[in-house]
Motif scaffolding. Sequence first.
Motif, PDB file in Angstrom:
ATOM      1  N   TYR A  19      -5.057  -4.628   1.815  1.00 29.36           N
ATOM      2  CA  TYR A  19      -3.781  -4.297   1.199  1.00 29.36           C
ATOM      3  C   TYR A  19      -3.058  -5.757   0.863  1.00 29.36           C
ATOM      4  O   TYR A  19      -2.953  -6.664   1.800  1.00 29.36           O
ATOM      5  CB  TYR A  19      -2.795  -3.454   1.485  1.00 29.36           C
ATOM      6  CG  TYR A  19      -2.303  -3.496   3.051  1.00 29.36           C
ATOM      7  CD1 TYR A  19      -1.065  -4.114   3.441  1.00 29.36           C
ATOM      8  CD2 TYR A  19      -3.199  -2.713   3.886  1.00 29.36           C
ATOM      9  CE1 TYR A  19      -0.988  -4.239   4.716  1.00 29.36           C
ATOM     10  CE2 TYR A  19      -2.680  -2.888   5.407  1.00 29.36           C
ATOM     11  CZ  TYR A  19      -1.513  -3.364   5.763  1.00 29.36           C
ATOM     12  OH  TYR A  19      -1.200  -3.811   6.811  1.00 29.36           O
TER      13      TYR A  19
ATOM     14  N   VAL B 206     -13.130   2.985  -7.348  1.00 26.87           N
ATOM     15  CA  VAL B 206     -12.763   2.002  -6.313  1.00 26.87           C
ATOM     16  C   VAL B 206     -11.840   3.016  -5.447  1.00 26.87           C
ATOM     17  O   VAL B 206     -11.036   3.713  -5.641  1.00 26.87           O
ATOM     18  CB  VAL B 206     -11.897   0.886  -6.865  1.00 26.87           C
ATOM     19  CG1 VAL B 206     -11.376   0.063  -5.604  1.00 26.87           C
ATOM     20  CG2 VAL B 206     -12.804   0.053  -7.647  1.00 26.87           C
ATOM     21  N   LYS B 207     -12.229   2.729  -3.970  1.00 25.56           N
ATOM     22  CA  LYS B 207     -11.584   3.413  -2.900  1.00 25.56           C
ATOM     23  C   LYS B 207     -10.020   3.033  -2.665  1.00 25.56           C
ATOM     24  O   LYS B 207      -9.764   2.195  -1.718  1.00 25.56           O
ATOM     25  CB  LYS B 207     -12.254   3.652  -1.810  1.00 25.56           C
ATOM     26  CG  LYS B 207     -13.391   4.271  -1.835  1.00 25.56           C
ATOM     27  CD  LYS B 207     -14.264   4.717  -0.533  1.00 25.56           C
ATOM     28  CE  LYS B 207     -13.645   5.718   0.331  1.00 25.56           C
ATOM     29  NZ  LYS B 207     -14.027   6.255   1.283  1.00 25.56           N
ATOM     30  N   THR B 208      -9.244   3.214  -3.530  1.00 19.23           N
ATOM     31  CA  THR B 208      -7.822   2.512  -3.394  1.00 19.23           C
ATOM     32  C   THR B 208      -7.170   3.637  -2.401  1.00 19.23           C
ATOM     33  O   THR B 208      -7.453   4.682  -2.248  1.00 19.23           O
ATOM     34  CB  THR B 208      -7.059   2.747  -4.875  1.00 19.23           C
ATOM     35  OG1 THR B 208      -6.643   4.061  -5.453  1.00 19.23           O
ATOM     36  CG2 THR B 208      -7.712   1.745  -5.795  1.00 19.23           C
ATOM     37  N   THR B 209      -5.848   3.005  -2.017  1.00 17.48           N
ATOM     38  CA  THR B 209      -5.072   4.150  -1.005  1.00 17.48           C
ATOM     39  C   THR B 209      -4.198   4.824  -2.147  1.00 17.48           C
ATOM     40  O   THR B 209      -3.497   5.653  -1.408  1.00 17.48           O
ATOM     41  CB  THR B 209      -4.149   2.946  -0.128  1.00 17.48           C
ATOM     42  OG1 THR B 209      -3.454   2.212  -1.233  1.00 17.48           O
ATOM     43  CG2 THR B 209      -4.806   2.282   0.759  1.00 17.48           C
ATOM     44  N   ASN B 210      -4.454   4.992  -3.045  1.00  9.97           N
ATOM     45  CA  ASN B 210      -3.687   6.039  -4.099  1.00  9.97           C
ATOM     46  C   ASN B 210      -4.511   7.049  -4.143  1.00  9.97           C
ATOM     47  O   ASN B 210      -5.580   7.005  -5.217  1.00  9.97           O
ATOM     48  CB  ASN B 210      -3.230   5.465  -5.394  1.00  9.97           C
ATOM     49  CG  ASN B 210      -2.760   6.610  -6.114  1.00  9.97           C
ATOM     50  OD1 ASN B 210      -2.269   7.665  -5.815  1.00  9.97           O
ATOM     51  ND2 ASN B 210      -2.214   6.344  -7.312  1.00  9.97           N
TER      52      ASN B 210
ATOM     53  N   SER C 268     -14.594  -4.544  -4.573  1.00  8.59           N
ATOM     54  CA  SER C 268     -13.311  -3.897  -4.871  1.00  8.59           C
ATOM     55  C   SER C 268     -12.104  -4.975  -4.747  1.00  8.59           C
ATOM     56  O   SER C 268     -11.123  -4.993  -5.676  1.00  8.59           O
ATOM     57  CB  SER C 268     -13.055  -2.847  -4.090  1.00  8.59           C
ATOM     58  OG  SER C 268     -13.732  -2.178  -4.095  1.00  8.59           O
TER      59      SER C 268
ATOM     60  N   LEU D 266      -9.663  -6.103  -7.714  1.00 12.30           N
ATOM     61  CA  LEU D 266      -8.443  -5.751  -8.037  1.00 12.30           C
ATOM     62  C   LEU D 266      -7.325  -7.031  -7.747  1.00 12.30           C
ATOM     63  O   LEU D 266      -6.082  -7.166  -7.551  1.00 12.30           O
ATOM     64  CB  LEU D 266      -7.822  -4.760  -6.866  1.00 12.30           C
ATOM     65  CG  LEU D 266      -8.445  -3.350  -6.939  1.00 12.30           C
ATOM     66  CD1 LEU D 266      -7.823  -2.583  -5.783  1.00 12.30           C
ATOM     67  CD2 LEU D 266      -8.111  -2.786  -8.280  1.00 12.30           C
TER      68      LEU D 266
ATOM     69  N   ILE E 249      -7.009  -0.795  -0.472  1.00 16.95           N
ATOM     70  CA  ILE E 249      -8.250  -0.310  -0.611  1.00 16.95           C
ATOM     71  C   ILE E 249      -8.700  -0.095   0.611  1.00 16.95           C
ATOM     72  O   ILE E 249      -8.237  -0.689   1.777  1.00 16.95           O
ATOM     73  CB  ILE E 249      -9.324  -1.136  -1.284  1.00 16.95           C
ATOM     74  CG1 ILE E 249      -9.440  -2.708  -0.742  1.00 16.95           C
ATOM     75  CG2 ILE E 249      -9.268  -1.357  -2.799  1.00 16.95           C
ATOM     76  CD1 ILE E 249     -10.371  -3.536  -1.576  1.00 16.95           C
TER      77      ILE E 249
ATOM     78  N   ASP F 111      -1.148  -0.184  -3.543  1.00 11.63           N
ATOM     79  CA  ASP F 111      -1.789  -1.549  -3.731  1.00 11.63           C
ATOM     80  C   ASP F 111      -2.746  -1.875  -2.626  1.00 11.63           C
ATOM     81  O   ASP F 111      -2.641  -2.995  -1.877  1.00 11.63           O
ATOM     82  CB  ASP F 111      -0.645  -2.785  -4.060  1.00 11.63           C
ATOM     83  CG  ASP F 111      -1.277  -3.932  -4.334  1.00 11.63           C
ATOM     84  OD1 ASP F 111      -2.605  -3.791  -4.599  1.00 11.63           O
ATOM     85  OD2 ASP F 111      -0.549  -4.901  -4.527  1.00 11.63           O
TER      86      ASP F 111
ATOM     87  N   ALA G 160       0.946  -1.225  -0.183  1.00 11.87           N
ATOM     88  CA  ALA G 160      -0.037  -0.044  -0.058  1.00 11.87           C
ATOM     89  C   ALA G 160       0.968   1.203  -0.038  1.00 11.87           C
ATOM     90  O   ALA G 160       0.356   2.231  -0.532  1.00 11.87           O
ATOM     91  CB  ALA G 160      -1.006   0.026   1.295  1.00 11.87           C
TER      92      ALA G 160
END
Length: 275
Positions: free
Chosen positions: A93, A142-146, A53, A57, A29, A27, A22
Amino acid sequence: MINYNGSLISEDELQLTHQNRAFKYGDGIFETIKVQNNKIIFLEDHYFRLMASMRMLRMKIPMKFTLEFLEEEINKVITSYDSQLLRVRVNVYRKDGGLYTPATNEIDYLIEVKEIKATSKETYKVDLYKDFYNYSGLLSTVKTTNRILNTVAAIYAKENDLDNCILLNERKGVAEVTNGNIFVVKGNVIKTPSLSEGCIKGIIRKKVIEIIEKHPDFTIEETNISPFELQKSDEVFITNAIIGVQAITNYRKKEFKTEISKKIKKSLSLMTITS
């Protein structure tokens, strides 16, 4: 206390390695969930979005990761808090290892909790953020960590004495705000950007659409919205899991009414009681 893979530990005890995916690749969510009076709000919706999600992924979902399991894991943490209002963040993650290609698709999870106070504001100012775009497509839902776009837009808002910024997609259409979805009211028509415009597939977005669909006086349209429409609208409001519904009062020189957004906020509050 935080919940790390099922174990309750203090924040000081948590040790993530330099191989954390992450951190290195975004990588991961997450789900932001509201807990009110020890009740986890819309947990089932958050759970199914999280599962969708993870599948999208290509993460390996453990067999134990049921709705009941997630509820138990959240309750492990929130029981140590006395506050009536909590923000829970569920982070998922991929396990350490690999470069762009991961060493494994198995996952770690981390659940953290923060006490929060009243979340709505009487005056709420926004403007467009135009330095970078929120690209349309399913990955943006999608609620990714990016969340680097949301971060720099939030910094821009703070620097310009704004409460929030409206993000645009590459076609210069309205996508969302830095921390949620957006709705535009004109007459008896309420519009919100469709998922194909690049907005997050918000849980409260879904609930508000359900409220409007059942209302005899209004119709809902999931469509593209131009920034020009904001100037011509009667009301604009935003939604997310923590604030619920927040009316926008000022966009540039435009001042908006707030009657309809207040009605929807009330309907949403009733929905949370019965959920």
